[in-house]
Design a protein around this motif. Structure first.
Motif, short mmCIF file in Angstrom:
data_model
loop_
_atom_site.label_atom_id
_atom_site.label_comp_id
_atom_site.label_asym_id
_atom_site.label_seq_id
_atom_site.Cartn_x
_atom_site.Cartn_y
_atom_site.Cartn_z
N LYS A 92 62.41 -29.72 -25.34
CA LYS A 92 61.97 -30.06 -23.98
C LYS A 92 60.97 -31.20 -24.01
O LYS A 92 61.01 -32.12 -23.20
CB LYS A 92 61.35 -28.82 -23.32
CG LYS A 92 61.11 -28.99 -21.84
CD LYS A 92 60.52 -27.75 -21.23
CE LYS A 92 59.03 -27.70 -21.43
NZ LYS A 92 58.39 -26.54 -20.80
N ARG A 125 63.25 -39.13 -21.23
CA ARG A 125 63.43 -39.45 -19.82
C ARG A 125 62.45 -40.55 -19.39
O ARG A 125 62.81 -41.48 -18.67
CB ARG A 125 63.19 -38.18 -19.01
CG ARG A 125 62.91 -38.37 -17.56
CD ARG A 125 64.16 -38.57 -16.77
NE ARG A 125 63.83 -38.65 -15.35
CZ ARG A 125 64.67 -39.00 -14.42
NH1 ARG A 125 65.89 -39.31 -14.74
NH2 ARG A 125 64.32 -39.04 -13.16
N SER A 132 70.79 -36.31 -13.84
CA SER A 132 69.83 -35.76 -14.80
C SER A 132 69.60 -34.27 -14.54
O SER A 132 69.48 -33.48 -15.48
CB SER A 132 68.51 -36.55 -14.79
OG SER A 132 68.02 -36.65 -13.49
N ALA A 133 69.56 -33.86 -13.27
CA ALA A 133 69.37 -32.43 -12.96
C ALA A 133 70.58 -31.62 -13.42
O ALA A 133 70.43 -30.56 -14.05
CB ALA A 133 69.15 -32.24 -11.45
N LEU A 170 70.68 -31.48 -17.34
CA LEU A 170 69.66 -30.61 -17.96
C LEU A 170 69.96 -29.12 -17.72
O LEU A 170 69.85 -28.31 -18.65
CB LEU A 170 68.27 -30.96 -17.42
CG LEU A 170 67.70 -32.29 -17.92
CD1 LEU A 170 66.39 -32.62 -17.21
CD2 LEU A 170 67.49 -32.27 -19.43
N VAL A 171 70.34 -28.78 -16.49
CA VAL A 171 70.53 -27.35 -16.17
C VAL A 171 71.94 -26.89 -16.54
O VAL A 171 72.12 -25.88 -17.24
CB VAL A 171 70.26 -27.09 -14.67
CG1 VAL A 171 70.58 -25.64 -14.31
CG2 VAL A 171 68.80 -27.40 -14.33
N MET A 198 69.13 -25.63 -19.45
CA MET A 198 67.71 -25.40 -19.19
C MET A 198 67.51 -24.59 -17.90
O MET A 198 68.32 -24.68 -16.97
CB MET A 198 66.96 -26.73 -19.05
CG MET A 198 66.74 -27.44 -20.35
SD MET A 198 65.64 -28.86 -20.13
CE MET A 198 65.52 -29.41 -21.83
N TYR A 207 65.39 -23.89 -14.35
CA TYR A 207 64.91 -24.86 -13.37
C TYR A 207 63.52 -25.38 -13.74
O TYR A 207 63.24 -26.57 -13.62
CB TYR A 207 64.84 -24.23 -11.97
CG TYR A 207 66.15 -23.83 -11.34
CD1 TYR A 207 67.38 -24.08 -11.96
CD2 TYR A 207 66.17 -23.22 -10.09
CE1 TYR A 207 68.58 -23.71 -11.36
CE2 TYR A 207 67.36 -22.85 -9.47
CZ TYR A 207 68.56 -23.09 -10.12
OH TYR A 207 69.74 -22.72 -9.51
N ALA A 233 63.67 -27.92 -16.58
CA ALA A 233 64.20 -29.21 -16.13
C ALA A 233 63.17 -29.93 -15.26
O ALA A 233 63.00 -31.15 -15.36
CB ALA A 233 65.50 -29.01 -15.36
N ILE A 258 64.21 -30.02 -8.17
CA ILE A 258 65.31 -29.79 -9.12
C ILE A 258 66.43 -29.04 -8.43
O ILE A 258 67.61 -29.38 -8.54
CB ILE A 258 64.82 -28.96 -10.34
CG1 ILE A 258 64.04 -29.84 -11.28
CG2 ILE A 258 65.98 -28.30 -11.08
CD1 ILE A 258 64.88 -30.89 -11.97
#
Lengths: 88, 199
Positions: B69, B76, B141-142, B145-146, B151, B153, B156, B167
């Motif tokens: 992370k 990012r 990107s959301a 990541l999820v 990941m 919430y 992320a 998010i």
């Protein structure tokens, strides 16, 4: 004023639909997870959407393929780190 | 000997920790960088810069916290600085993105109708990968990541430096856009939809 059974079912469905993705992502409290799980087990109206969303999310997750960093990138990273002082 | 490490020893320990804890995530960081840049050469630059910054700020990494992370957050930030900012304003639409997105999902389920099982019978991976790549960056990107990296919430949100609610709305909107792409893909591919069946 009391709600009719139909109104109660409709209200529950709206709440369930509103929280469906949170539910599928496991982002709700245990209590809410249980409530939605119970609703989905009974509700013919909500279940198809739940099933669709679940399958959709599984399909998105399945796009994760191993994209190993090319050896050239790995070599560049290690060279840069050595130059910055990293000892191997 | 009082047990205190010399500067050289301390440096070697830090190097070793970095090698063991950070470097194994190189493939993950590369995949994440590629999902953002959509260009191998740019991803190459982002990854190099990410690990260089990570090494230089290794002293700020909290032992025991999640290194992946932490690296994604740096990645990012590197990406944001290197890319030309997307100036195109993204319309978030109504206030209740959650309900709106899911209402759209109902339409999509309705549109595909009895053939909703195409999701499990047709290999959608290529179409989905293209659709994810075509999402505006904030949504992509959301989703990556999820939905792809798995990941939570809050994780992320930490990587992207935004509130959890942001998010959630970006994720839901991104998913809706993906579903719309799938419906178009199904139509273009001649897969039966309810509308087509009723004609």
């Amino acid at each position: 004023m009391f709600l009719t059974e139909t109104e109660i079912v409709a209200m529950d469905c709206t709440d369930v639909v509103r929280q469906l993705w949170d539910y599928l992502d496991g982002e709700l409290t245990d209590e809410s997870m249980d409530a939605i799980r119970g609703h989905l087990a009974e509700c013919r109206q909500c279940y198809p959407q739940f099933d669709f969303e679940r399958t959709f999310l599984e399909a998105v997750a399945a796009t994760r393929r191993e994209h190993p960093a090319p050896n050239m990138v790995r070599r560049k990273v290690l060279a840069k780190l050595r130059k910055a002082g990293l000892e191997f | 000997m009082d047990g205190t490490l010399t500067a050289a020893e301390s440096h070697r320990v830090d190097s070793r920790r970095f090698e063991v804890e950070a470097l194994p995530w190189l493939d993950d960081v590369y995949r994440f960088a590629l999902s953002m840049t959509r260009d191998e050469s740019d991803a190459d630059d982002v990854v190099q810069e990410t690990f260089l910054r990570a090494y230089r700020s290794w002293h700020t990494f909290e032992p025991g916290s999640e290194c992946r992370k932490w690296l994604f957050t740096i990645c990012r930030n590197v990406f944001l600085r290197l890319r030309e900012r997307e100036r195109r304003r993204v319309d978030y639409g109504g206030d209740d993105a959650q309900l709106e997105a899911l209402a759209s999902g109902q339409e999509i389920v309705g549109s595909i109708g009895e053939h909703a099982d195409i999701l499990s019978h047709v290999d959608l991976a290529p179409a989905l990968e293209r659709a994810i790549g075509d999402l505006p960056e904030v949504f992509r990107s959301a989703v990556v990541l999820v939905d792809v990296e798995g990941m939570a919430y809050n994780e992320a949100a930490s990587v992207l430096g935004v509130p959890v609610g942001t998010i959630r709305s970006r994720l839901f909107r991104g998913r809706r856009l993906l579903q719309e792409s799938l419906v178009m893909f199904a139509r273009d591919a001649g897969l039966p939809t309810r509308a087509a069946c009723e004609v």
